[in-house]
Design a protein around this motif. Structure first.
Motif, PDB file in Angstrom:
ATOM      1  N   GLY A 182       0.924  -1.201   0.076  1.00 27.72           N
ATOM      2  CA  GLY A 182      -0.074   0.049   0.096  1.00 27.72           C
ATOM      3  C   GLY A 182       0.779   1.327  -0.175  1.00 27.72           C
ATOM      4  O   GLY A 182       0.415   2.338   0.011  1.00 27.72           O
ATOM      5  N   ASP A 200      -0.066  -2.551  -6.456  1.00 20.83           N
ATOM      6  CA  ASP A 200      -0.806  -1.659  -5.610  1.00 20.83           C
ATOM      7  C   ASP A 200      -1.772  -2.576  -4.680  1.00 20.83           C
ATOM      8  O   ASP A 200      -2.583  -3.269  -5.502  1.00 20.83           O
ATOM      9  CB  ASP A 200      -1.553  -0.509  -5.921  1.00 20.83           C
ATOM     10  CG  ASP A 200      -1.904   0.793  -4.860  1.00 20.83           C
ATOM     11  OD1 ASP A 200      -2.867  -0.023  -3.849  1.00 20.83           O
ATOM     12  OD2 ASP A 200      -1.703   1.756  -4.709  1.00 20.83           O
ATOM     13  N   ASN A 202      -4.390  -2.019  -3.484  1.00 20.91           N
ATOM     14  CA  ASN A 202      -5.851  -1.870  -3.883  1.00 20.91           C
ATOM     15  C   ASN A 202      -6.395  -2.910  -5.084  1.00 20.91           C
ATOM     16  O   ASN A 202      -7.413  -2.921  -5.268  1.00 20.91           O
ATOM     17  CB  ASN A 202      -6.217  -0.317  -4.442  1.00 20.91           C
ATOM     18  CG  ASN A 202      -5.996   0.590  -3.304  1.00 20.91           C
ATOM     19  OD1 ASN A 202      -6.180   0.506  -2.322  1.00 20.91           O
ATOM     20  ND2 ASN A 202      -5.406   1.644  -3.719  1.00 20.91           N
ATOM     21  N   GLU A 203      -5.333  -3.308  -5.718  1.00 20.59           N
ATOM     22  CA  GLU A 203      -5.846  -4.425  -6.725  1.00 20.59           C
ATOM     23  C   GLU A 203      -6.108  -5.642  -6.087  1.00 20.59           C
ATOM     24  O   GLU A 203      -6.944  -6.556  -6.750  1.00 20.59           O
ATOM     25  CB  GLU A 203      -4.650  -4.782  -7.570  1.00 20.59           C
ATOM     26  CG  GLU A 203      -4.007  -3.798  -8.385  1.00 20.59           C
ATOM     27  CD  GLU A 203      -2.878  -4.393  -9.444  1.00 20.59           C
ATOM     28  OE1 GLU A 203      -2.915  -5.252  -9.841  1.00 20.59           O
ATOM     29  OE2 GLU A 203      -2.114  -3.342  -9.889  1.00 20.59           O
ATOM     30  N   SER A 205      -8.074  -5.298  -2.912  1.00 20.15           N
ATOM     31  CA  SER A 205      -8.764  -4.903  -1.947  1.00 20.15           C
ATOM     32  C   SER A 205     -10.469  -5.187  -2.177  1.00 20.15           C
ATOM     33  O   SER A 205     -11.298  -4.701  -1.119  1.00 20.15           O
ATOM     34  CB  SER A 205      -8.607  -3.776  -1.384  1.00 20.15           C
ATOM     35  OG  SER A 205      -8.689  -2.597  -2.639  1.00 20.15           O
ATOM     36  N   THR A 227      -7.993  -9.417   1.237  1.00 18.32           N
ATOM     37  CA  THR A 227      -6.622  -9.601   0.330  1.00 18.32           C
ATOM     38  C   THR A 227      -6.543 -10.975   0.283  1.00 18.32           C
ATOM     39  O   THR A 227      -6.355 -11.672  -0.954  1.00 18.32           O
ATOM     40  CB  THR A 227      -5.478  -9.110   1.122  1.00 18.32           C
ATOM     41  OG1 THR A 227      -5.751  -7.755   0.987  1.00 18.32           O
ATOM     42  CG2 THR A 227      -4.155  -9.352   0.257  1.00 18.32           C
TER      43      THR A 227
END
Length: 328
Positions: A182, A200, A202-203, A205, A227
């Motif tokens: 992150g 990242d 976020n890929e 999340s 995750t």
């Protein structure tokens, strides 16, 4: 009896308190080996104990610290004698048994592992519980049959303690490592450890699909929750994910689809009660398979009194790599 410095956790009206105090040796718990602690580390669980943000401490008063490297001072255990250099991780230290943030520790001799040849006590704690856990995960993946030619591997929480060591070890073993973090600013750091790609977090999340596009043959996850669910949904047929952390939570909002349609395996990694023979094997592998120069690059040293400042930072994901704590 003598006293020595220790970080003591006490029960308070609201939560707990932590302070650097003089601890009476007579108050040490039962054990057949007394060790002069030379080095310890700062782990996520230590951060929880020192800050009191999670009830990991289950006995009071408690000395914090879940791992140490040191020198045997007294022993009635047949395997150990004064002068032996030893490592101790887990076994409830810092939770139910007085722990490592102290100049002395008394433990069961069966909990100890000899410091591997060629590894200093400081290096052992630069590895610490986090690196030991990472090595257990790598060994579990190997036993599953994972090899570099099977495809890429992913490491989550890659800039943290477990992730940094896992990335460095897997890269040295020849794997194409995809590091998830992150902290975009840590991309160069992760590539210096051997990561071939940095993505990242976020890929990983968003809510996980039952099955997503296959991206990796295996991985090491220290994050958990959504995750981990995403990792499983993106793992190639017959692959495996070694799970060893819960930084994002203890839940697993996943589907059985990866398990029954792709034959994916979820490998649980426990470093606390891990049998001694498995501990020896992991430490010997770390002594040979972890680039010592890279270990030095990811390690910083602090004193006893700085643990209080860094504990909240490790919980906030602001600590890169490994932190060694100089005790004696």
């Amino acid at each position: 009896m003598a006293t020595f410095k220790a970080i003591r956790i006490d029960k308070a009206d609201k939560g707990t308190t932590a302070a650097l105090v003089q601890f009476d040796e007579a108050e040490l718990m039962d054990g057949d080996v007394t060790v002069r602690v030379d080095w310890s580390t700062l782990n996520y669980k230590d951060g929880l104990a020192v800050t009191g943000r999670s009830p990991v401490v289950r006995r009071f008063p408690m000395i914090a610290g879940i791992d140490f490297a040191g020198t045997v001072e007294q022993s009635s255990h047949p395997q150990w004698k004064p002068g032996d250099q030893v490592i101790c991780t887990g076994w409830g230290m810092g939770e139910t048994h007085l722990g490592a943030y102290a100049e002395k520790a008394r433990v069961k001799g069966d909990w100890l592992v000899a410091l591997p040849k060629g590894l200093s006590a400081r290096e052992a704690m630069a590895i610490g519980t986090a690196g030991f856990t990472a090595m257990l995960a790598v060994i579990a993946l190997e036993r599953h049959g994972l090899t570099p030619d099977r495809g890429p591997v992913v490491v989550t929480g890659a800039a943290g303690g477990v992730g940094s060591v896992a990335t460095a070890v897997l890269a040295k073993l020849g794997y194409h490592v995809i590091a998830s973090t992150g902290r975009a600013a840590e991309a160069d750091y992760l590539k210096s450890l051997g990561a071939a790609e940095v993505i990242d977090r976020n890929e990983l999340s968003a809510p996980a699909k039952p099955l997503a596009k296959e991206r990796w043959a295996g991985g090491v996850d220290s994050v958990g929750s959504t995750t981990l669910a995403n990792l499983l949904s993106m793992t190639k047929y017959g692959g495996a994910i070694a799970a060893c952390g819960l930084a994002a939570g203890m839940d697993l909002p996943a589907s059985v689809a990866p398990f029954i349609l792709r034959g994916v395996c979820l490998l649980g990694i426990d470093s606390v009660m891990c049998p001694v023979e498995a501990r020896k094997a992991a430490w010997n592998r770390l002594a040979s398979d972890l680039d010592r120069a890279k270990l030095a690059e990811i390690t910083r040293e602090i004193g006893f009194d700085q643990v209080f400042d860094l504990a909240p930072q490790i919980l906030a994901g602001q600590v890169r790599g490994r932190v060694v704590v100089k005790i004696s």
